[in-house]
Design an enzyme around this catalytic site. Structure first.
Site, PDB file in Angstrom:
ATOM      1  N   ASN A 208       0.853  -1.188   0.000  1.00 42.26           N
ATOM      2  CA  ASN A 208       0.000   0.000   0.000  1.00 42.26           C
ATOM      3  C   ASN A 208       0.888   1.237   0.000  1.00 42.26           C
ATOM      4  O   ASN A 208       2.107   1.135  -0.033  1.00 42.26           O
ATOM      5  CB  ASN A 208      -0.953  -0.007   1.205  1.00 42.26           C
ATOM      6  N   ASP A 276      -4.392  -6.742   4.809  1.00 42.34           N
ATOM      7  CA  ASP A 276      -5.407  -7.639   5.356  1.00 42.34           C
ATOM      8  C   ASP A 276      -5.281  -9.055   4.789  1.00 42.34           C
ATOM      9  O   ASP A 276      -5.671 -10.027   5.445  1.00 42.34           O
ATOM     10  CB  ASP A 276      -6.802  -7.100   5.049  1.00 42.34           C
ATOM     11  N   LYS A 286       9.967 -16.487 -10.312  1.00 38.25           N
ATOM     12  CA  LYS A 286       9.217 -15.428 -10.987  1.00 38.25           C
ATOM     13  C   LYS A 286       8.183 -16.015 -11.954  1.00 38.25           C
ATOM     14  O   LYS A 286       8.482 -16.904 -12.756  1.00 38.25           O
ATOM     15  CB  LYS A 286      10.185 -14.527 -11.762  1.00 38.25           C
ATOM     16  N   PRO A 304      -2.861 -12.349   9.862  1.00 42.70           N
ATOM     17  CA  PRO A 304      -3.165 -12.212  11.286  1.00 42.70           C
ATOM     18  C   PRO A 304      -3.693 -10.814  11.587  1.00 42.70           C
ATOM     19  O   PRO A 304      -3.211  -9.818  11.022  1.00 42.70           O
ATOM     20  CB  PRO A 304      -1.814 -12.441  11.969  1.00 42.70           C
ATOM     21  N   ASP A 305      -4.689 -10.732  12.446  1.00 37.31           N
ATOM     22  CA  ASP A 305      -5.229  -9.436  12.884  1.00 37.31           C
ATOM     23  C   ASP A 305      -4.469  -9.044  14.145  1.00 37.31           C
ATOM     24  O   ASP A 305      -4.867  -9.367  15.266  1.00 37.31           O
ATOM     25  CB  ASP A 305      -6.726  -9.562  13.160  1.00 37.31           C
ATOM     26  N   LEU A 307      -3.792  -6.165  15.730  1.00 35.07           N
ATOM     27  CA  LEU A 307      -4.422  -5.269  16.705  1.00 35.07           C
ATOM     28  C   LEU A 307      -5.419  -6.024  17.571  1.00 35.07           C
ATOM     29  O   LEU A 307      -5.419  -5.893  18.806  1.00 35.07           O
ATOM     30  CB  LEU A 307      -5.100  -4.106  15.980  1.00 35.07           C
ATOM     31  N   PHE A 324      -5.091   2.336  14.660  1.00 33.48           N
ATOM     32  CA  PHE A 324      -5.295   3.374  13.656  1.00 33.48           C
ATOM     33  C   PHE A 324      -6.353   2.906  12.673  1.00 33.48           C
ATOM     34  O   PHE A 324      -6.445   1.704  12.374  1.00 33.48           O
ATOM     35  CB  PHE A 324      -3.990   3.687  12.913  1.00 33.48           C
ATOM     36  N   LYS A 338     -14.681  -0.086  14.427  1.00 31.66           N
ATOM     37  CA  LYS A 338     -13.428  -0.845  14.455  1.00 31.66           C
ATOM     38  C   LYS A 338     -12.905  -0.970  15.872  1.00 31.66           C
ATOM     39  O   LYS A 338     -12.432  -2.045  16.269  1.00 31.66           O
ATOM     40  CB  LYS A 338     -12.387  -0.160  13.571  1.00 31.66           C
ATOM     41  N   LYS A 342     -12.286  -4.617  17.429  1.00 31.94           N
ATOM     42  CA  LYS A 342     -10.925  -5.057  17.734  1.00 31.94           C
ATOM     43  C   LYS A 342     -10.669  -5.207  19.231  1.00 31.94           C
ATOM     44  O   LYS A 342      -9.793  -5.966  19.645  1.00 31.94           O
ATOM     45  CB  LYS A 342      -9.902  -4.073  17.164  1.00 31.94           C
TER      46      LYS A 342
END
Length: 398
Positions: A208, A276, A286, A304-305, A307, A324, A338, A342
């Site tokens: 990202n 995510d 390649k 894995p989550d 937070l 965040f 959220k 969480k």
């Protein structure tokens, strides 16, 4: 800053030992008293006479020097300093520290002390990346040892990568940070930052646009208030701050493992933009076009989550967990949901839609969401956001 502060400088046996002479000079310029200790291997790179001349103090070399044992003793020497600095910290020295070995003066001093320790690792990139070194580093972080560096760059062996000892100004800044006092002195805070890179094949990945600037500023602000900061960073475009323990990672799973290894902590600030999803069927070589015009089929699995996992720990959960939420619409509503989902204590929410210029920019506009409601902060520089959050964390832990 360093007037009256005493540094015990252990110089390990690596090519980076030549930087230790400049480090002695720079520390003394800042008002520190420096007592050098040379390992036998270090004497292959710097001489005791050079270190003694720059420090204007005796250099210690031999565990079995009976005169020194009568005058001071290795235990008193290890506890007479305000900070022990190991630079360069070789793979061998780190292994001895992690395993509690004491077969020479340097390792005995490190085992016999209750003084804070700061290390500046320096070694070949393969040695730095070896699983044994990573395990030793995690152990040392768990024991409260601070690190500065290593940096990425060319090495004397001809290879390129992480393993170069931090530059002298970085180490001096880390020394000053380790000895600073503030409302977070004695507290340990974990900060995650930057993006994660999830591999598709050895040359391609999913990522990202996070620069890591906000997380880096937060880590620096927390260290400025006296906290010991473990900074777990993905491949950010900004350099890590000085005076913090840096753990470089690539993937979400690596970030999760690094955070778990760094616990326990008083607070956790999860500023990283963690992917995510990751590619379940990442190729070992390649991917090539097959001439059909059909793209490869990528299968995704959830990462894995981190937070949520840390927020729900039954043991070692930080007293304060801050998440965040980077949103593009309905920012407060999505971030509030959220926080509930969480299980974290606070959420710092911001609008990262393209028109705001926040993602990758120098400013941020955030809303702090707690159990008491939403508090919108005015748009300000990311450094100002970091300082304001660090002060609120100090209040929350007081």
């Amino acid at each position: 800053m360093g007037t009256g502060k005493r540094i015990l400088l252990i110089i390990g046996g690596g090519i980076a030992a030549f930087k230790s002479l400049d480090l002695i000079r720079r520390l003394r310029e800042r008002g520190f008293e420096v007592t050098p200790v040379l390992t036998p291997a270090a004497e292959q790179f710097v001489t005791p006479l050079s270190a003694a001349a720059l420090a204007s103090r005796k250099v210690y070399r031999d565990l079995f020097d009976l005169t020194d044992e009568a005058e001071m003793g290795h235990i008193e020497l290890s506890r007479s300093a305000d900070l022990i600095v190991v630079a360069p910290a070789t793979a061998d020295l780190m292994a001895k520290m992690a395993q509690g070995l004491a077969n020479d003066l340097a390792s005995t001093l490190l085992l016999a002390t209750d003084t804070p320790v700061l290390i500046a690792p320096a070694m070949n990139v393969r040695m730095w990346e070896h699983p044994a070194t990573r395990r030793n580093l995690a152990t040392l972080h768990g024991d409260g040892v601070r690190t500065v560096g290593p940096d990425e760059g060319p090495m004397a062996c001809g290879e390129f990568g992480f393993g170069r000892m931090a530059e002298v100004p970085q180490i001096v800044a880390a020394v000053e940070g380790a000895l600073s006092s503030g409302p977070l002195t004695g507290r340990h805070v974990i900060v995650t930052s930057g993006p994660t890179h999830e591999p598709i094949d050895p040359v391609r990945y999913i990522a990202n646009r996070s620069s890591g600037a906000q997380g880096t500023a937060i880590a620096a602000a927390l260290a400025g208030l006296g906290a010991r900061v473990t900074f777990v960073s993905g491949p950010a475009t900004v350099p890590p701050p000085n005076g913090v323990d840096v753990v470089q990672v690539e993937t979400a799973q690596q970030m999760r493992d690094a955070v778990m290894a760094a616990l326990p902590a008083d607070a956790g600030v999860f500023a990283a933009a963690v992917a995510d999803w990751r590619v379940a069927n990442a190729a070992g070589r390649k991917m090539k076009k097959d001439g059909t015009g059909n793209p490869p089929a990528l299968e995704f699995v959830e990462n894995p989550d981190l937070l949520a996992e840390v927020s729900r720990l039954e043991t070692d959960r930080p007293r304060l967990v801050v998440g965040f939420a980077a949103e593009t619409n309905d920012v407060v509503a999505h971030a509030t949901a959220k926080r509930d989902r969480k299980g974290c204590d606070w959420i710092l929410a911001n609008d990262v839609s393209e028109a705001t210029g926040i993602m990758g920019g120098n400013e941020n506009e955030v809303t702090l969401i707690t159990a008491g409601g939403a508090e919108t902060w005015p748009r300000m520089g990311k450094g100002d956001v970091a300082r304001r959050l660090a002060e609120r964390i100090a209040e929350g832990l007081s």
